[in-house]
Design a protein around this motif. Sequence first.
Motif, PDB file in Angstrom:
ATOM      1  N   ALA A 188       0.834  -1.204   0.000  1.00  0.00           N
ATOM      2  CA  ALA A 188       0.000   0.000   0.000  1.00  0.00           C
ATOM      3  C   ALA A 188       0.869   1.254   0.000  1.00  0.00           C
ATOM      4  O   ALA A 188       0.556   2.242  -0.686  1.00  0.00           O
ATOM      5  CB  ALA A 188      -0.924  -0.015   1.213  1.00  0.00           C
ATOM      6  N   GLU A 189       1.993   1.215   0.752  1.00  0.00           N
ATOM      7  CA  GLU A 189       2.889   2.366   0.777  1.00  0.00           C
ATOM      8  C   GLU A 189       3.573   2.567  -0.577  1.00  0.00           C
ATOM      9  O   GLU A 189       3.750   3.690  -1.041  1.00  0.00           O
ATOM     10  CB  GLU A 189       3.938   2.174   1.879  1.00  0.00           C
ATOM     11  CG  GLU A 189       4.818   3.395   2.095  1.00  0.00           C
ATOM     12  CD  GLU A 189       5.744   3.230   3.280  1.00  0.00           C
ATOM     13  OE1 GLU A 189       6.596   4.120   3.487  1.00  0.00           O
ATOM     14  OE2 GLU A 189       5.611   2.224   4.014  1.00  0.00           O
ATOM     15  N   ASP A 191       2.329   1.748  -3.497  1.00  0.00           N
ATOM     16  CA  ASP A 191       1.359   2.166  -4.510  1.00  0.00           C
ATOM     17  C   ASP A 191       0.684   3.483  -4.181  1.00  0.00           C
ATOM     18  O   ASP A 191      -0.175   3.944  -4.934  1.00  0.00           O
ATOM     19  CB  ASP A 191       0.280   1.078  -4.665  1.00  0.00           C
ATOM     20  CG  ASP A 191       0.863  -0.247  -5.135  1.00  0.00           C
ATOM     21  OD1 ASP A 191       1.950  -0.216  -5.746  1.00  0.00           O
ATOM     22  OD2 ASP A 191       0.256  -1.300  -4.860  1.00  0.00           O
ATOM     23  N   ARG A 192       1.038   4.093  -3.050  1.00  0.00           N
ATOM     24  CA  ARG A 192       0.403   5.349  -2.670  1.00  0.00           C
ATOM     25  C   ARG A 192       0.811   6.455  -3.649  1.00  0.00           C
ATOM     26  O   ARG A 192       1.995   6.551  -4.013  1.00  0.00           O
ATOM     27  CB  ARG A 192       0.835   5.734  -1.243  1.00  0.00           C
ATOM     28  CG  ARG A 192       0.113   6.949  -0.686  1.00  0.00           C
ATOM     29  CD  ARG A 192       0.549   7.205   0.735  1.00  0.00           C
ATOM     30  NE  ARG A 192       0.254   6.043   1.583  1.00  0.00           N
ATOM     31  CZ  ARG A 192       0.825   5.822   2.769  1.00  0.00           C
ATOM     32  NH1 ARG A 192       1.736   6.662   3.217  1.00  0.00           N
ATOM     33  NH2 ARG A 192       0.498   4.760   3.468  1.00  0.00           N
ATOM     34  N   ARG A 196       1.110  12.527  -1.463  1.00  0.00           N
ATOM     35  CA  ARG A 196       0.029  12.374  -0.484  1.00  0.00           C
ATOM     36  C   ARG A 196       0.493  12.727   0.924  1.00  0.00           C
ATOM     37  O   ARG A 196      -0.280  13.131   1.761  1.00  0.00           O
ATOM     38  CB  ARG A 196      -0.472  10.925  -0.497  1.00  0.00           C
ATOM     39  CG  ARG A 196      -1.344  10.608  -1.714  1.00  0.00           C
ATOM     40  CD  ARG A 196      -2.753  11.159  -1.519  1.00  0.00           C
ATOM     41  NE  ARG A 196      -3.380  10.610  -0.333  1.00  0.00           N
ATOM     42  CZ  ARG A 196      -4.057   9.463  -0.317  1.00  0.00           C
ATOM     43  NH1 ARG A 196      -4.178   8.749  -1.440  1.00  0.00           N
ATOM     44  NH2 ARG A 196      -4.620   9.023   0.779  1.00  0.00           N
ATOM     45  N   SER A 197       1.808  12.510   1.176  1.00  0.00           N
ATOM     46  CA  SER A 197       2.304  12.767   2.533  1.00  0.00           C
ATOM     47  C   SER A 197       3.744  13.222   2.453  1.00  0.00           C
ATOM     48  O   SER A 197       4.541  12.687   1.694  1.00  0.00           O
ATOM     49  CB  SER A 197       2.199  11.493   3.394  1.00  0.00           C
ATOM     50  OG  SER A 197       2.852  11.681   4.619  1.00  0.00           O
ATOM     51  N   LEU A 200       6.535  10.541   3.571  1.00  0.00           N
ATOM     52  CA  LEU A 200       6.778   9.288   2.852  1.00  0.00           C
ATOM     53  C   LEU A 200       8.272   8.985   2.785  1.00  0.00           C
ATOM     54  O   LEU A 200       9.106   9.865   2.597  1.00  0.00           O
ATOM     55  CB  LEU A 200       6.216   9.372   1.436  1.00  0.00           C
ATOM     56  CG  LEU A 200       4.695   9.325   1.306  1.00  0.00           C
ATOM     57  CD1 LEU A 200       4.304   9.488  -0.144  1.00  0.00           C
ATOM     58  CD2 LEU A 200       4.166   8.005   1.853  1.00  0.00           C
TER      59      LEU A 200
END
Length: 523
Positions: A188-189, A191-192, A196-197, A200
């Motif tokens: 999930a990390e 493919d984020r 977004r953050s 990261l």
Amino acid sequence: MTEGRRRTRPWGPLKGPTPQANDRARLLRGWLNRRDLRLDDVLKGLTKEHFTSGRVPSRTTVSARLAGVALDDEFVEAIADVCSTDAAGRERLLLEARALTPGRSTPPPAGGAAPSPSGQLPAGGAPSENTAELVAVQRQHLATQGQLVRALERATELESARSSANQLVLVLLTMVERLRRDVETLQAERDRPLGRSAALRPIDQVRAELTRSEEQRKAAEAELERARAERHRADRLAEEAVEQVRVLQAALDQLRGTPSDTDAGTLPILEQEQTTYGGPEAGLDDIDQALAKASRRLDDGADRLDRLAGEMHRDNSPDNPATSGALTDNRAHSTMTNEPYDREAHAAALRQEILDVFYAAREHPGRFEESIRTSEPELVAGLARLLYWCGKDADADDLLNLVGTVTNAADVPAIMDAWNGTSLPRMLLQRIAVHRPAESLLQVVQILRKVSPFQADQLLTDVSYLRPPDRIPPILGGLSEHETLHVLKAARTVLAVGKRHDLALALRRAGRPEHESALLKTL
């Protein structure tokens, strides 16, 4: 000779094939009683020089000999040596033993014919037909007793191997489940969407961790399959060993015409090596080390089962063949295939297997309690969490009660950390407050005081109103003045008037008038 009072538990029943064998065993026990020696002391005193085989018998064998089973002159002489301080004392003990053996008050003449049971030689110096038959029966007794002792030792060792394999399966199941979650999180990390953050990590670092976690998951699944195969084989061999004990005991009972109280279903568990992987915060290197340790344990376990199966096969009589099982080698065995990996199905299968192992282990309460006491905190926490998640609330509550009662005090913070964000830490404190013995509860308070003072105070509050009044005074005796006042203040605040009076009465009976006064001062 009557047996003296022992400072430990009394000797078990005598199990010799004849009254004479029981008399000799009773004599040896009397020697040990006079010297105040226990079984552990005997094992320390025996050396390989005492035995022509050059090997000291196991604890099970020594215990059986002291019960009259396959009790020979060599063992009698060894015990005489352990129980004496000089050669003269040893010879006095051996004279006592010879006096109990028909025809052996003095050493037998060299090259002479064997005496009859009455101590007299048959006419002409040749053994009669009845004497020869008696000798044959006695030899059969001794042979069967020897087989039975070896079978009991194997059954004990196989029960230990079965318990060890079962625990290893649980550890690997937990590890595989944890790695599966790690892989999903890293995917999930990876493919984020970018941006977004701000926190990261570099994508290359995420990909590297994902690759390594995938490799570890596959390796853990391979070791899990090996552990399952070893557990299955240990189960089968343990059942065959118990059956072999039953058959040999029945044969021995038939020879001596009396029933026995030998029970192969209550075998002790030998000390086992623990395999751990550090819980939910374990790093990837920790997991590699745990997998290597698990692999070594599985290799050792395969060798152990091969040896025990071979011994069992050699000890089976021709008219009573027992299936010793194929000597399947599970070293470095992998059942990995190229089939697609179905995460949901795999997760469901893992959960079901953990539940199956849990319910099977719970069929043996004593062993299950010991397993909960010694298991890794993450494993215990995961079991309770899974039971509640699967809707097995009653079983989860029973497990929580057991955890609150027997888990090592030092493991309580780790278990509560693993449940962080749920209501389980609070529920565990309540179980500890109600069920845990006073001394161990005080240890939990001291440990929590260092890592989480709030939880230590919460536990003392739970003690004040959940613990039976007559079990609270011993707790107060080990608390600081501040902690004692905390308990009494909480009791004044929470307990109804009648319950406060019950606690006051318990404090008075325990000789704590100052605490009674502090409790009732607002009434």
